[in-house]
Design an enzyme around this catalytic site. Structure first.
Site, PDB file in Angstrom:
ATOM      1  N   ARG A 131       0.935  -1.116   0.105  1.00 45.23           N
ATOM      2  CA  ARG A 131       0.063  -0.035  -0.019  1.00 45.23           C
ATOM      3  C   ARG A 131       0.787   1.317  -0.084  1.00 45.23           C
ATOM      4  NH1 ARG A 131      -3.454  -3.298   2.814  1.00 45.23           N
ATOM      5  NH2 ARG A 131      -2.473  -2.882   4.820  1.00 45.23           N
ATOM      6  N   ILE A 157      23.883 -12.333  -0.483  1.00 45.90           N
ATOM      7  CA  ILE A 157      23.796 -11.906   0.893  1.00 45.90           C
ATOM      8  C   ILE A 157      23.118 -10.702   0.970  1.00 45.90           C
ATOM      9  CG2 ILE A 157      25.092 -11.215   3.033  1.00 45.90           C
ATOM     10  CD1 ILE A 157      27.650 -13.183   1.963  1.00 45.90           C
ATOM     11  N   ASP A 170      29.867  -2.908  -4.781  1.00 49.02           N
ATOM     12  CA  ASP A 170      29.819  -2.227  -3.497  1.00 49.02           C
ATOM     13  C   ASP A 170      30.936  -2.749  -2.674  1.00 49.02           C
ATOM     14  OD1 ASP A 170      28.997  -0.332  -1.635  1.00 49.02           O
ATOM     15  OD2 ASP A 170      27.332  -1.476  -0.873  1.00 49.02           O
ATOM     16  N   LEU A 172      25.571  -4.877   7.465  1.00 49.08           N
ATOM     17  CA  LEU A 172      26.449  -5.050   6.352  1.00 49.08           C
ATOM     18  C   LEU A 172      27.288  -4.031   6.146  1.00 49.08           C
ATOM     19  CD1 LEU A 172      24.238  -7.409   4.039  1.00 49.08           C
ATOM     20  CD2 LEU A 172      26.280  -8.091   5.034  1.00 49.08           C
ATOM     21  N   GLY A 179      29.359  -2.764   2.984  1.00 39.97           N
ATOM     22  CA  GLY A 179      29.834  -3.003   1.767  1.00 39.97           C
ATOM     23  C   GLY A 179      29.873  -4.739   1.369  1.00 39.97           C
TER      24      GLY A 179
HETATM   25 ZN   LIG Z   1      28.391   1.704  -0.887  1.00 39.96          ZN
END
Ligand SMILES: [Zn+2]
Length: 366
Positions: free
Chosen positions: A213, A236, A259, A292, A294
């Site tokens: 929604r 991951i 990343d 996390l 990177g």
């Molecule tokens: Zn980054």
């Protein structure tokens, strides 16, 4: 080589300038030929081999280039993380001064922050996140569009006050804007897109989850035809089922990224990401609290993952090579065709990198 997504036996020739001059189909059924793909283009990577872009030192950036060449990368954007202003200005100084060599693979910068949403900071340091400041952007950030290593992409949160003016200011000067690290609802994300933002930073990560929604930034990304979608495919950050789903929905809009951080190609331990120390366990990189921070993914590992998950090679190559080249207007990159640059990644049958070629010159050979 790959034409229209199929591997065909062929000879690739290029001239001394590094431009492909001829592609000749070979009449062979040999399976011993190496696989040749366009070199990978990573628009979001923070470091490798123990070095971090935030070191703001030419030697460190050269080491990162060298490490990435082992993974088939022929172009990448040195990506900052949110950091104290002086640290960002040190990166800006390097980007202005570091004269590129013709074989340099660092083709510019991506600034991830500092104008982010504190609620969705991910691994970005809270105390360095800044309120959008148009005067500061105009004076210190916009001119980086013309640095030796130009600012090509900036990630900001579209739900922050004055964000749409910042997006207009940056895009008016040719800097692409990613929306990310943001709890933007659908209408805030829509306004950001109307202001000129054309991509979303690591889709699914550091944003509100999908709600049917209130689609939010994520739902807009999945449904709006004119947004590129950065995606991390280490298995991951985003589950392989969801990666497959995004390919089914929007393969032509995906820009694969790593990343990646300084821990790429290093043994498990503690590594630097901007001003943080990050724990690396061999598969992921995390802050002390488990967030996390990177990845330690490399583009060639991403390719192997995606093929294993059943994504067609054609779509993987499109998302690693053609899509970022098109978005960043890197003429003659990202495709293997006559007239294009000979930027190539060459693999064995298991898709391990054998060599990497930039402008017709060997950067790496196993
Ligand atoms: Zn980054």
């Amino acid at each position: 080589m790959s034409t229209v997504g199929q591997l065909v036996p062929a000879r690739i020739e290029w001239n001394v300038q590094g431009r492909i001059t001829r592609l000749t189909r070979l009449d062979t059924r040999s399976t011993a030929l190496p696989v040749v793909l366009p070199g990978f283009i990573d628009e979001h990577i923070h470091g490798a081999c123990g070095h971090d872009v935030m070191e703001a030192h030419a030697g460190a950036w050269e080491q990162i280039e060298h490490a990435l060449s082992r993974h088939g990368v022929t172009a990448f954007l040195a990506t900052t993380i949110t950091a104290p202003w002086d640290d960002l200005m040190a990166v800006a100084d390097l980007a202005r001064q570091w004269t590129p060599s013709p074989l340099s693979t660092c083709i510019g910068m991506h600034w991830e922050g500092p104008y982010l949403d504190r609620q969705y900071k991910g691994a970005q340091p809270l105390e360095a996140i800044r309120a959008v400041n148009l005067e500061e952007i105009e004076r210190a950030i916009v001119p980086l569009r013309h640095a030796e290593r130009p600012l090509r992409v900036m990630t900001l949160a579209p739900n922050e006050s004055s964000a749409d003016q910042a997006i207009r200011l940056l895009t008016d000067h040719g800097i692409h804007v990613n929306m990310g690290h943001s709890g933007a609802n659908r209408s805030q994300a829509w306004e950001g897109m109307l202001a000129g933002a054309d991509a979303i930073t690591h889709l699914f990560n550091a944003m509100a989850p999908l709600h049917h929604r209130e689609p939010g930034l994520l739902g807009l990304g999945l449904s709006a035809e004119n947004l590129w979608l950065e995606l991390i495919t280490d298995g991951i950050h985003v589950h392989p089922d969801i990666v497959r789903m995004v390919f089914q929905l929007a393969a032509h809009r995906i820009i694969l990224i790593t990343d990646g951080i300084s821990a790429i190609d290093q043994t498990p331990g503690r590594y630097r990401l901007g001003q943080w120390m990050v724990h690396v366990d061999g598969v992921s990189a995390r802050l002390d609290d488990g967030t996390l921070a990177g990845s330690i993914l490399t583009p060639d590992q991403s390719l192997r993952n995606l093929l294993q998950w059943g994504v067609p090679l054609r779509e993987v190559v499109q998302a690693w090579c053609e899509a970022p080249a098109r978005r960043l207007a890197l003429g003659g990159r990202g495709r293997i065709e006559e007239g294009a640059w000979a930027d190539l990644a060459i693999f064995d049958a298991q898709y391990q990198v054998l060599s990497t070629i930039k402008n017709g010159h060997v950067l790496y050979q196993r």
